[in-house]
Design a protein around this motif. Structure first.
Motif, PDB file in Angstrom:
ATOM      1  N   TYR A 159       0.857  -1.183   0.000  1.00 57.53           N
ATOM      2  CA  TYR A 159       0.000   0.000   0.000  1.00 57.53           C
ATOM      3  C   TYR A 159       0.893   1.234   0.000  1.00 57.53           C
ATOM      4  CZ  TYR A 159      -3.335   3.597   1.260  1.00 57.53           C
ATOM      5  OH  TYR A 159      -4.092   4.738   1.269  1.00 57.53           O
ATOM      6  N   THR A 202       1.023   4.984   0.710  1.00 59.46           N
ATOM      7  CA  THR A 202       0.244   5.992   1.422  1.00 59.46           C
ATOM      8  C   THR A 202       0.045   7.230   0.552  1.00 59.46           C
ATOM      9  OG1 THR A 202       2.215   6.926   2.467  1.00 59.46           O
ATOM     10  CG2 THR A 202       1.014   5.222   3.703  1.00 59.46           C
ATOM     11  N   ARG A 203      -0.998   7.978   0.870  1.00 57.49           N
ATOM     12  CA  ARG A 203      -1.336   9.200   0.139  1.00 57.49           C
ATOM     13  C   ARG A 203      -1.284  10.373   1.118  1.00 57.49           C
ATOM     14  NH1 ARG A 203      -7.219   7.655  -1.080  1.00 57.49           N
ATOM     15  NH2 ARG A 203      -6.983   7.308   1.131  1.00 57.49           N
ATOM     16  N   ASP A 244      -4.073  10.519   3.492  1.00 56.87           N
ATOM     17  CA  ASP A 244      -4.131   9.554   4.597  1.00 56.87           C
ATOM     18  C   ASP A 244      -3.683  10.153   5.924  1.00 56.87           C
ATOM     19  OD1 ASP A 244      -4.965   7.555   2.836  1.00 56.87           O
ATOM     20  OD2 ASP A 244      -2.922   6.796   2.537  1.00 56.87           O
ATOM     21  N   ASN A 245      -2.840  11.191   5.871  1.00 58.90           N
ATOM     22  CA  ASN A 245      -2.331  11.804   7.102  1.00 58.90           C
ATOM     23  C   ASN A 245      -3.417  12.599   7.807  1.00 58.90           C
ATOM     24  OD1 ASN A 245       0.211  10.819   6.624  1.00 58.90           O
ATOM     25  ND2 ASN A 245       1.101  12.771   6.047  1.00 58.90           N
ATOM     26  N   LEU A 294      -0.737   8.565   9.883  1.00 59.52           N
ATOM     27  CA  LEU A 294      -1.943   8.003   9.294  1.00 59.52           C
ATOM     28  C   LEU A 294      -3.117   8.126  10.252  1.00 59.52           C
ATOM     29  CD1 LEU A 294      -0.479   6.971   6.810  1.00 59.52           C
ATOM     30  CD2 LEU A 294      -1.512   4.755   7.210  1.00 59.52           C
ATOM     31  N   VAL A 342      -7.836   5.175   8.479  1.00 61.49           N
ATOM     32  CA  VAL A 342      -7.109   4.598   7.349  1.00 61.49           C
ATOM     33  C   VAL A 342      -6.725   3.154   7.652  1.00 61.49           C
ATOM     34  CG1 VAL A 342      -5.017   4.774   5.927  1.00 61.49           C
ATOM     35  CG2 VAL A 342      -6.307   6.831   6.535  1.00 61.49           C
ATOM     36  N   SER A 388       3.409   7.382   8.089  1.00 63.13           N
ATOM     37  CA  SER A 388       2.772   8.549   7.472  1.00 63.13           C
ATOM     38  C   SER A 388       3.169   8.631   5.999  1.00 63.13           C
ATOM     39  CB  SER A 388       3.186   9.828   8.198  1.00 63.13           C
ATOM     40  OG  SER A 388       4.573  10.030   8.103  1.00 63.13           O
ATOM     41  N   PHE A 389       2.476   9.500   5.268  1.00 65.85           N
ATOM     42  CA  PHE A 389       2.847   9.784   3.892  1.00 65.85           C
ATOM     43  C   PHE A 389       4.249  10.374   3.885  1.00 65.85           C
ATOM     44  CE2 PHE A 389       3.245  12.752   0.368  1.00 65.85           C
ATOM     45  CZ  PHE A 389       2.895  11.940  -0.696  1.00 65.85           C
ATOM     46  N   ARG A 444       6.440  -0.868   7.586  1.00 64.05           N
ATOM     47  CA  ARG A 444       6.980   0.118   6.647  1.00 64.05           C
ATOM     48  C   ARG A 444       7.962  -0.622   5.749  1.00 64.05           C
ATOM     49  NH1 ARG A 444       8.992   3.884  10.066  1.00 64.05           N
ATOM     50  NH2 ARG A 444       7.087   5.105  10.048  1.00 64.05           N
TER      51      ARG A 444
END
Length: 175
Positions: free
Chosen positions: A23, A25-26, A29-30, A36, A40, A100-101, A127
């Motif tokens: 996945y 992250t975007r 998402d934060n 995150l 999410v 996080s992003f 991660r």
């Protein structure tokens, strides 16, 4: 939850999970604290679990007849379409470290309990490039008849059970 359960979850590694999904992250998402958002994680758990159910268990929510008509991925054309749906009845999430992003995450899936008509999944969030688990969570599905949305009296379908059995991790020392 007992502290020994949390300690065991904190020791999870990628190899404790038979099925994996990446996945990316975007920014979206934060949350305002630059990690995150809690919601999410629920979406991540739902994504990996349903990816497995669609690909290996014949539980395609978009088709009641022919998966090939919309190009759904299946490992075999002989995987029958399930006449059941999994209804979420409980969920949990234990946080050990933040992500996080723009992190790329590796999600791992395993089954921790397989009953006659229910299954409890566990998802590990890692991660990319790191072995320490960041989050462990999951949920329980009860399998219900597609038409009535009532628990299946006969239990889960055999093809679904066989596919979910592949996700059971037998190393009880690490549980």
């Amino acid at each position: 939850m007992a502290s020994t359960d949390l300690a065991a979850k904190r020791r999870r590694t990628r190899k404790d999970y038979p099925f994996h999904l990446e996945y990316r992250t975007r920014w979206f998402d934060n949350d305002m604290y630059a990690h995150l958002n809690n919601t999410v994680y629920a979406m991540l758990f739902d994504s990996i679990i349903n990816s497995y159910l669609i690909k290996y268990c014949g539980m395609d929510p978009f088709s009641t007849n022919n998966r090939a008509s919309r190009g759904s991925p299946t490992p075999s054309s002989t995987t029958p379409l399930s006449q059941q749906v999994g209804i979420l009845v409980s969920s949990y999430c234990d946080y050990f470290a933040s992500v996080s992003f723009p992190d790329v995450l590796d999600l791992g899936l395993r089954v921790v309990r397989l009953g006659s008509s229910s299954v409890t999944y566990e998802v590990g969030v890692f991660r990319e490039g790191e072995e320490e688990v960041k989050v462990v969570g999951g949920y329980t599905h009860v399998f219900c008849a597609r038409e009535t949305m009532k628990p299946a009296k006969e239990g889960m379908e055999e093809a679904v059970r066989r596919a979910l059995e592949r996700l059971i991790v037998r190393d009880i020392a690490r549980l």
